[in-house]
Design an enzyme around this catalytic site. Structure first.
Site, short mmCIF file in Angstrom:
data_model
loop_
_atom_site.label_atom_id
_atom_site.label_comp_id
_atom_site.label_asym_id
_atom_site.label_seq_id
_atom_site.Cartn_x
_atom_site.Cartn_y
_atom_site.Cartn_z
N ARG A 54 0.87 -1.19 0.00
CA ARG A 54 0.00 0.00 0.00
C ARG A 54 0.90 1.23 0.00
O ARG A 54 2.11 1.11 0.14
CB ARG A 54 -0.93 -0.02 1.21
CG ARG A 54 -0.20 -0.44 2.48
CD ARG A 54 -0.63 0.25 3.70
NE ARG A 54 -0.47 1.67 3.64
CZ ARG A 54 0.70 2.29 3.80
NH1 ARG A 54 1.83 1.64 3.99
NH2 ARG A 54 0.76 3.62 3.74
N ALA A 56 1.50 5.31 -1.82
CA ALA A 56 1.60 5.81 -3.19
C ALA A 56 2.68 5.14 -4.03
O ALA A 56 2.41 4.47 -5.03
CB ALA A 56 1.83 7.32 -3.13
N GLN A 207 -2.71 2.65 9.84
CA GLN A 207 -1.37 2.72 9.23
C GLN A 207 -0.37 3.44 10.13
O GLN A 207 0.81 3.11 10.14
CB GLN A 207 -1.43 3.47 7.89
CG GLN A 207 -2.05 2.70 6.73
CD GLN A 207 -3.54 2.97 6.59
OE1 GLN A 207 -4.21 3.30 7.58
NE2 GLN A 207 -4.07 2.82 5.40
N ASP A 248 -1.63 10.67 -2.08
CA ASP A 248 -1.93 9.59 -3.02
C ASP A 248 -2.18 10.13 -4.41
O ASP A 248 -2.04 9.41 -5.39
CB ASP A 248 -3.14 8.80 -2.51
CG ASP A 248 -2.82 8.19 -1.17
OD1 ASP A 248 -2.25 7.11 -1.13
OD2 ASP A 248 -3.09 8.86 -0.14
N ASN A 258 -5.25 12.67 0.20
CA ASN A 258 -4.43 11.86 1.12
C ASN A 258 -5.40 11.12 2.05
O ASN A 258 -6.62 11.32 2.00
CB ASN A 258 -3.45 12.74 1.90
CG ASN A 258 -2.36 11.92 2.58
OD1 ASN A 258 -1.76 11.05 1.95
ND2 ASN A 258 -2.13 12.14 3.86
N LYS A 259 -4.83 10.28 2.88
CA LYS A 259 -5.64 9.42 3.76
C LYS A 259 -6.71 10.21 4.50
O LYS A 259 -6.46 11.34 4.95
CB LYS A 259 -4.71 8.70 4.74
CG LYS A 259 -5.35 7.71 5.67
CD LYS A 259 -6.21 6.69 4.99
CE LYS A 259 -5.46 5.84 3.99
NZ LYS A 259 -6.37 4.97 3.20
O1 MRU Z 1 -4.70 3.26 1.87
P1 MRU Z 1 -3.20 3.44 1.84
O2 MRU Z 1 -2.52 3.00 3.09
O3 MRU Z 1 -2.56 2.88 0.60
O4 MRU Z 1 -3.10 4.99 1.76
C1 MRU Z 1 -1.99 5.61 1.32
C2 MRU Z 1 -1.32 6.25 2.43
O5 MRU Z 1 -0.55 5.61 3.09
C3 MRU Z 1 -1.54 7.63 2.76
O6 MRU Z 1 -2.61 8.26 2.27
C4 MRU Z 1 -0.23 8.35 2.67
O7 MRU Z 1 -0.28 9.41 3.51
C5 MRU Z 1 0.10 8.78 1.28
S1 MRU Z 1 0.91 7.57 0.40
C6 MRU Z 1 2.51 8.03 0.62
#
Ligand code: MRU
Length: 381
Positions: A54, A56, A207, A248, A258-259
């Site tokens: 998982r 980016a 996470q 992302d 982003n998350k």
């Molecule tokens: O759902 P995920 O864990 O793949 O989400 C991505 C992330 O980890 C976050 O949104 C993160 O802050 C950006 S990806 C470097």
């Protein structure tokens, strides 16, 4: 980065047999460190959508290796339609992740430059390795460009601890190495700055609690886990010097996906006059969307919210239900932080304002070589 003192990347081809792609299964962390082997594009699609991998950059690298695995399974006659189908399946696996699309397009463009099936397979492996190496290098350079921001705060505070708040995991586990939001933190640690990180737990998948806290501890960076609702309070108390998150997908106009929960941190940072920076490699930019609210937001299974899992006192990993039977949950994976709340973007080429002109000045080529369409382009499906 290090796991129990040993250097790892998050994904790599088995050195004895490159048809086997090794990856760290992040569902098991921090309780178990498990390396999984993937040998088909279908398996990699499942690993991406079920979040064995998982984040980016790692999703992008995993997709690149998946396209390579698809070339191995593809028949010599009809390789192109086979790859188009594989690409479509990959693109469906995590809809918000820009790096996934970027990597698939770049792989297909590269493969399309070679005529023979054997040549395509050989080139696909080289291209996937190049994407993984580039991801690690971009993150390393994000660290170099982000370091002066932390040095400046440290100077202002007379060398006292610099407190950074981060959300989710934009660490090395979310990329091939170094991480985006964590790269400046590791660079600051190496430069001898006194750094402390507030780690949002990041419900529902945790996470922050499971991954960011673990990787910072492995690297010897001081950190404290907080519940997702705590950041605003810490900011009001003057206990946060800078918010630093990943992305992302970021539009070329500076809106940041982003998350889920990132937007609330940005609002609190704005209200408390605290700088809010987003660290991202250029592979995360979406050059086609002007408006962040047009970014597709992934919705995941309700069970990720109604249950949780962890290690019990006997050491067994268990899933437990949190809610009354029949409780409905809405599981939006990401939110949009509008550009106006973003102090700056830390990229592999430098720090830039979150606005179209500045971004396009720093990246005048836009999407780069992936934009040069070939007869393998997914859009032709
Ligand atoms: O759902 P995920 O864990 O793949 O989400 C991505 C992330 O980890 C976050 O949104 C993160 O802050 C950006 S990806 C470097």
């Amino acid at each position: 980065m290090r796991v129990n003192g040993e250097q790892y990347r998050t994904i790599w081809p088995d050195p004895t047999d490159s048809r086997r792609i090794c990856l760290i299964d992040q569902r098991q962390l921090p309780h178990r460190f498990v390396v999984e082997t993937v040998t088909s594009c279908q398996q990699m699609c499942a690993a991406i959508s079920e979040m064995h991998v998982r984040g980016a950059g790692l999703i992008g690298a995993a997709a690149a290796f998946a396209v390579y695995l698809a070339t191995l399974a593809a028949p010599d006659e009809g390789m192109d339609p086979y790859l188009r189908e594989a690409a479509s399946e990959l693109l469906r696996s995590r809809p918000t992740a820009r790096n996934l699309q970027w990597a698939v397009e770049r792989m297909l463009a590269a493969i399309g430059t070679v005529a023979t099936p054997a040549g395509k397979r050989q080139l696909a492996l080289a291209a996937a390795k190049a994407i993984a190496d580039e991801d690690a290098d971009f993150c390393r350079r994000i660290g170099i460009h982000g370091l002066p921001l932390l040095e400046e705060i440290s100077r202002r505070k007379g060398g006292k601890t610099v407190h950074i708040l981060t959300h989710c995991n934009a660490g090395w586990l979310a990329f091939v190495d170094y991480g985006s939001a964590t790269a400046p933190i590791y660079a600051a640690r190496d430069a001898g700055l006194d750094i402390h990180v507030w780690v949002d737990e990041t419900r529902p998948w945790n996470q922050g609690a499971r991954l960011t806290a673990w990787e910072l501890q492995q690297e010897g960076v001081a950190c404290t886990l907080i519940c997702d609702n705590c950041g605003g309070h810490l900011m009001q108390k003057g206990l946060v010097d800078l918010v630093l998150v990943g992305s992302d997908r970021t539009t070329h106009t500076g809106d940041v996906a982003n998350k889920i929960g990132t937007y609330l941190k940005a609002l609190a940072a704005w209200d408390n006059d605290i700088p809010f920076y987003v660290a991202l490699p250029s592979s995360t930019f979406d050059w086609n969307l002007d408006n962040g609210y047009d970014i597709p937001i992934e919705q995941r299974a309700e069970e990720e919210i109604t249950t949780t899992f962890g290690r019990d006192e006997e050491g067994a990993i268990r899933t437990v239900t949190l809610t009354a039977p029949g409780t409905r949950a809405a599981n939006y994976g990401f939110d949009i932080t509008p550009a106006r709340l973003v102090t700056g973007l830390i990229t592999e080429r430098g720090v830039v304002a979150a606005e179209r002109q500045a971004i396009c000045r720093l990246f005048p080529e836009g999407p780069g070589d992936a934009a040069t369409g070939t007869d393998l382009s997914v859009s032709k499906k």
